[in-house]
Enzyme design. Structure first.
Site, mmCIF file in Angstrom:
data_model
loop_
_atom_site.group_PDB
_atom_site.id
_atom_site.type_symbol
_atom_site.label_atom_id
_atom_site.label_comp_id
_atom_site.label_asym_id
_atom_site.label_seq_id
_atom_site.Cartn_x
_atom_site.Cartn_y
_atom_site.Cartn_z
ATOM 1 N N ASP A 1 0.831 -1.206 0.000
ATOM 2 C CA ASP A 1 0.000 0.000 0.000
ATOM 3 C C ASP A 1 0.865 1.256 0.000
ATOM 4 O O ASP A 1 0.532 2.258 -0.645
ATOM 5 C CB ASP A 1 -0.912 0.005 1.235
ATOM 6 C CG ASP A 1 -2.005 -1.043 1.136
ATOM 7 O OD1 ASP A 1 -2.177 -1.621 0.045
ATOM 8 O OD2 ASP A 1 -2.684 -1.283 2.159
ATOM 9 N N ALA A 2 1.969 1.229 0.726
ATOM 10 C CA ALA A 2 2.856 2.394 0.790
ATOM 11 C C ALA A 2 3.456 2.707 -0.574
ATOM 12 O O ALA A 2 3.549 3.880 -0.981
ATOM 13 C CB ALA A 2 3.966 2.154 1.813
ATOM 14 N N GLU A 3 3.866 1.654 -1.293
ATOM 15 C CA GLU A 3 4.418 1.862 -2.634
ATOM 16 C C GLU A 3 3.355 2.408 -3.580
ATOM 17 O O GLU A 3 3.630 3.288 -4.409
ATOM 18 C CB GLU A 3 4.978 0.540 -3.173
ATOM 19 C CG GLU A 3 6.243 0.073 -2.465
ATOM 20 C CD GLU A 3 6.645 -1.330 -2.884
ATOM 21 O OE1 GLU A 3 7.824 -1.510 -3.230
ATOM 22 O OE2 GLU A 3 5.771 -2.229 -2.872
ATOM 23 N N TYR A 4 2.138 1.886 -3.461
ATOM 24 C CA TYR A 4 1.037 2.385 -4.289
ATOM 25 C C TYR A 4 0.779 3.863 -3.991
ATOM 26 O O TYR A 4 0.613 4.687 -4.903
ATOM 27 C CB TYR A 4 -0.225 1.565 -4.039
ATOM 28 C CG TYR A 4 -1.429 2.030 -4.837
ATOM 29 C CD1 TYR A 4 -1.696 1.504 -6.092
ATOM 30 C CD2 TYR A 4 -2.288 3.002 -4.328
ATOM 31 C CE1 TYR A 4 -2.787 1.925 -6.837
ATOM 32 C CE2 TYR A 4 -3.375 3.439 -5.057
ATOM 33 C CZ TYR A 4 -3.625 2.898 -6.311
ATOM 34 O OH TYR A 4 -4.708 3.343 -7.034
ATOM 35 N N LYS B 1 -26.005 -16.100 -8.703
ATOM 36 C CA LYS B 1 -26.842 -14.901 -8.845
ATOM 37 C C LYS B 1 -26.471 -13.943 -7.716
ATOM 38 O O LYS B 1 -26.970 -14.054 -6.596
ATOM 39 C CB LYS B 1 -28.326 -15.262 -8.791
ATOM 40 C CG LYS B 1 -29.245 -14.100 -9.145
ATOM 41 C CD LYS B 1 -30.694 -14.553 -9.210
ATOM 42 C CE LYS B 1 -31.590 -13.415 -9.651
ATOM 43 N NZ LYS B 1 -31.574 -12.286 -8.695
ATOM 44 N N CYS C 1 -46.315 7.543 26.178
ATOM 45 C CA CYS C 1 -46.775 8.790 26.796
ATOM 46 C C CYS C 1 -48.056 8.633 27.608
ATOM 47 O O CYS C 1 -48.457 9.562 28.314
ATOM 48 C CB CYS C 1 -46.976 9.864 25.731
ATOM 49 S SG CYS C 1 -48.385 9.551 24.632
ATOM 50 N N GLU D 1 -23.579 -19.411 -13.296
ATOM 51 C CA GLU D 1 -22.862 -18.494 -12.402
ATOM 52 C C GLU D 1 -23.749 -18.169 -11.212
ATOM 53 O O GLU D 1 -24.984 -18.268 -11.306
ATOM 54 C CB GLU D 1 -22.506 -17.216 -13.153
ATOM 55 C CG GLU D 1 -23.707 -16.483 -13.695
ATOM 56 C CD GLU D 1 -23.410 -15.610 -14.904
ATOM 57 O OE1 GLU D 1 -24.136 -14.612 -15.081
ATOM 58 O OE2 GLU D 1 -22.485 -15.922 -15.675
ATOM 59 N N SER E 1 -35.139 -8.962 -17.350
ATOM 60 C CA SER E 1 -35.133 -9.583 -16.027
ATOM 61 C C SER E 1 -35.343 -11.085 -16.201
ATOM 62 O O SER E 1 -36.045 -11.521 -17.117
ATOM 63 C CB SER E 1 -36.236 -8.997 -15.146
ATOM 64 O OG SER E 1 -37.496 -9.143 -15.752
ATOM 65 N N GLU F 1 -23.488 -6.465 -11.809
ATOM 66 C CA GLU F 1 -24.118 -6.298 -10.503
ATOM 67 C C GLU F 1 -23.128 -5.610 -9.581
ATOM 68 O O GLU F 1 -22.008 -6.090 -9.374
ATOM 69 C CB GLU F 1 -24.487 -7.671 -9.939
ATOM 70 C CG GLU F 1 -25.631 -7.651 -8.966
ATOM 71 C CD GLU F 1 -26.991 -7.613 -9.643
ATOM 72 O OE1 GLU F 1 -27.983 -7.447 -8.919
ATOM 73 O OE2 GLU F 1 -27.073 -7.735 -10.884
#
Length: 669
Positions: free
Chosen positions: A36-39, A118, A415, A116, A85, A178
């Site tokens: 992450d530091a290099e990025y 859903k 109340c 695959e 759909s 999605e």
């Protein structure tokens, strides 16, 4: 100003490509090759160079993922091809019927099917032109969706430019996919919201939808959304023969195909794959609700065609609803913002589909009586759509002796005011409009995005404000100060300042939003807008009688009576006046019939003389509409500096183009 050297342009191009490669490895392949530091070092270098040479900033630069101002609303996008759909099946026998129809229509046995998971998220379409991401939209009604381009640009697994190192790029690619939120990220988001006193999301799908529909793209960028690609609308310039080949192409182009996809043959292999996926369901890092089955060959898909809004070549094999047994410990009435008492069952905690359920709404007394739900009963729970738990039925053979039926109290549990049920209603209501429970619910509703849109007005904060007597009605919100807010539990100075800024901003609202925020029964966004357009001002609405209100489009006698009764109540009149005195200014809306009525505009490039939102307001103020993508129905494309590929599409379709000077003359008359 001196022109930048070619060396700077080359360095910027190399940096963008390198960062895009690392984004792809991290967010799509889940295989980072640097720390992450290099990025961060690479990213900061790119930011610094672009700051020195702003004229070289490109729309597909990684720094531009969050580069848009908050939007006032969402434009609409017409899909080039209808987003269909899927039909559903729930048993092997029903799937066998689907398979038999396919085999009969095609005249083949042992059909190759692409399958695959859903993914349970929000359906979107992303348009790439010459490899560059130009437009993103929601499914909507399948024909027209909402333009969420700026928000989709913030999703790290969405490439702003497709990769071309493995195969040629298409001229046009409409990707269907999605957007979803991984489960661990969803749980972390809810923990953060709970700690901040904000309402938690019910499930990952709701959090995804809420994140994708944020008016401020910076909020969307803060949410850990991902995209799984599973289909295509338009595809021009390259040839793809099957669904499995399409998913392979997605991966080559830098898009993330839906995970765990495979090719199977025939019903037996389909059933085995379904059983494997259902067994693995709880171990997956994202929510799914079934298996999608598609005829693999695109040629065969074309032969099979579609019925109404569903394809004949695909179906979703849905999992059985998740159910569990538990015991009702208590039944307690909960008071809502309109005073309605809703019976809620407190349960012995039970896991239903990976979620621990402790409470469930019983909706109303008619439902309690119909199912005869009593304290001590063992009940069968189900999560409707794997989301909202509800009681399916009482297991009477497990009922203890001497149980008694639940009765709604005659006095409010909060109340003490009278609770009454009108002859024509199913609901029981607390009659005290100053009931603390009603006030709390009204405050939460007041801050809702469709009302006054006050971020930070969460459940725990509202509880403290009402319980400590700081806020007794909606107008009291505008008399809060920093000192009082900071003194509240878990309210830091920064959070308090943000809330006060949100409240100040909310004072400038529209009449429809204000009407919604007041919480008048049966007055939602559509009715509020109809009232605002018909009467013009708040005073005119408040003074209208039932007959005048009934004359408003889509307002029937029952709703008209509710509106009239609301404004006939002196305390409501006093509340409106206090809100006005605090600076809340509901602006009227008008149905524009200007010189640009019916004209559709597309904006591309930057306009030096005005911002993009200002240009849109000018167009809409004259009756025109702004859409996100160029089509044959577009009347004008407004071309600013550094325009994108929309200019080429306008030229291809013969759509008129306006430069900035011509546009300014048009909107200024």
């Amino acid at each position: 100003m001196a022109r930048p050297s070619r060396d700077v342009s080359r360095v910027l191009d190399e940096l963008r490509r390198e960062i895009a490669t690392h984004d792809h490895r991290y967010h799509v392949l889940d295989d980072p090759s640097i720390s992450d530091a290099e990025y961060d070092t690479l990213f900061r270098r790119l930011q610094a160079l672009e700051a020195e040479h702003p004229e070289l900033v490109t729309a597909d630069s990684p720094t531009q993922r969050v580069g848009a101002a908050p939007s006032a609303t969402f434009a609409t996008v017409r899909h080039r091809h209808q987003m269909l759909s899927l039909g559903n099946v729930t048993t092997r026998d029903e799937l066998a019927e689907f398979d038999a129809r396919v085999r009969k229509l095609l005249g083949y046995e042992n059909i190759p099917y692409a399958i695959e998971p859903k993914v349970d998220g929000v359906a979107v379409e992303l348009v790439y032109e010459d490899g560059v991401f130009t437009t993103g939209s929601t499914r909507g009604d399948g024909l027209v969706g909402e333009d969420v381009t700026v928000n989709l640009r913030t999703v790290r697994s969405v490439p702003l430019r497709l990769r071309d190192d493995a195969r040629p790029l298409p001229k046009v690619l409409d990707v269907r996919g999605e957007v979803f939120m991984p489960l661990e990220a969803f749980r972390a988001l809810n923990r953060d919201r709970e700690e901040a006193g904000l309402p938690v999301f019910a499930n990952p799908r709701n959090s995804t939808a809420g994140s994708l529909k944020q008016l401020d793209p910076k909020v969307t960028a803060s949410r850990p959304l991902q995209l799984a690609c599973h289909g295509v609308g338009a595809l021009e310039g390259v040839a793809v023969a099957s669904h499995t080949e399409l998913l392979a192409a997605f991966a080559d182009w830098g898009l993330k195909p839906v995970p765990r996809h495979q090719l199977v043959h025939g019903l037996d292999e389909l059933a085995a794959a379904f059983a494997d996926l259902e067994a693995a369901r709880d171990a997956l890092p994202f929510e799914i609700d079934g298996l999608v089955v598609k005829v693999n060959s695109f040629e065969w898909q074309g032969l099979l065609g579609q019925v109404s809004r569903s394809p004949r070549w695909a179906v979703a094999w849905k999992f059985k609803p998740r159910q569990a047994e538990t015991v009702v410990d208590k039944i307690l009435p909960s008071v809502g913002r309109t005073g309605v008492l809703t019976p809620v069952a407190e349960l012995a905690p039970v896991a239903v589909g990976g979620v621990t359920v402790r409470n469930v709404s019983l909706h109303n007394m008619d439902e309690v009586e119909r199912k005869d739900i009593r304290v001590g009963d063992t009940v069968l729970l189900e999560r409707a759509g794997d989301v909202i738990p509800y009681v399916v039925r009482v297991i009477e053979e497990k009922r203890p002796a001497k149980t008694t039926r639940f009765h709604m109290p005659t006095h409010c549990p909060v109340c003490g005011a009278d609770v009454l049920r009108q002859d024509d209603e199913v609901a029981y209501r607390c009659q005290n409009i100053a009931c603390p429970a009603r006030i709390k619910q009204s405050l939460r509703f007041f801050g809702h995005r469709g009302a006054m849109d006050v971020e930070g007005l969460g459940e725990k904060l509202v509880d403290q404000l009402v319980d400590q007597g700081i806020v007794k009605d909606l107008a009291d919100l505008y008399h809060l100060d920093l000192e009082r807010l900071v003194a509240l539990e878990r309210m830091g100075k920064k959070s308090a300042e943000n809330l006060l800024a949100q409240l100040e901003r909310s004072k400038q609202t529209t009449l429809p939003r204000f009407l919604v925020a007041l919480g008048i029964r049966q007055v939602g966004e559509a009715t509020a807008k109809a009232l605002a357009l018909h009467f013009g001002t708040l005073d005119a609405i408040m003074a209208a009688d039932v007959e005048a209100l009934t004359a408003v489009r889509d307002v029937g006698p029952e709703v008209a009576a509710m509106i009239h009764a609301f404004f006939a109540e002196p305390r409501h009149i006093a509340l409106v006046e206090r809100l006005r005195a605090a600076g809340v200014t509901p602006a009227p809306v008008t149905e524009t019939r200007g010189p640009l009525a019916g004209k559709k505009f597309v904006l591309t490039g930057s306009l030096g003389g005005m911002s993009r939102p200002e240009a849109q307001r000018r167009i809409e103020g004259l009756g025109g509409r702004v859409t996100a993508s160029v089509s044959k129905d577009t009347d004008f494309v407004v071309v600013g500096a550094d325009p994108g590929s929309k200019v080429k599409r306008a030229e291809k379709l013969g759509v008129a183009q306006l430069d900035e000077d011509a546009f300014v003359k048009l909107v200024r008359g």
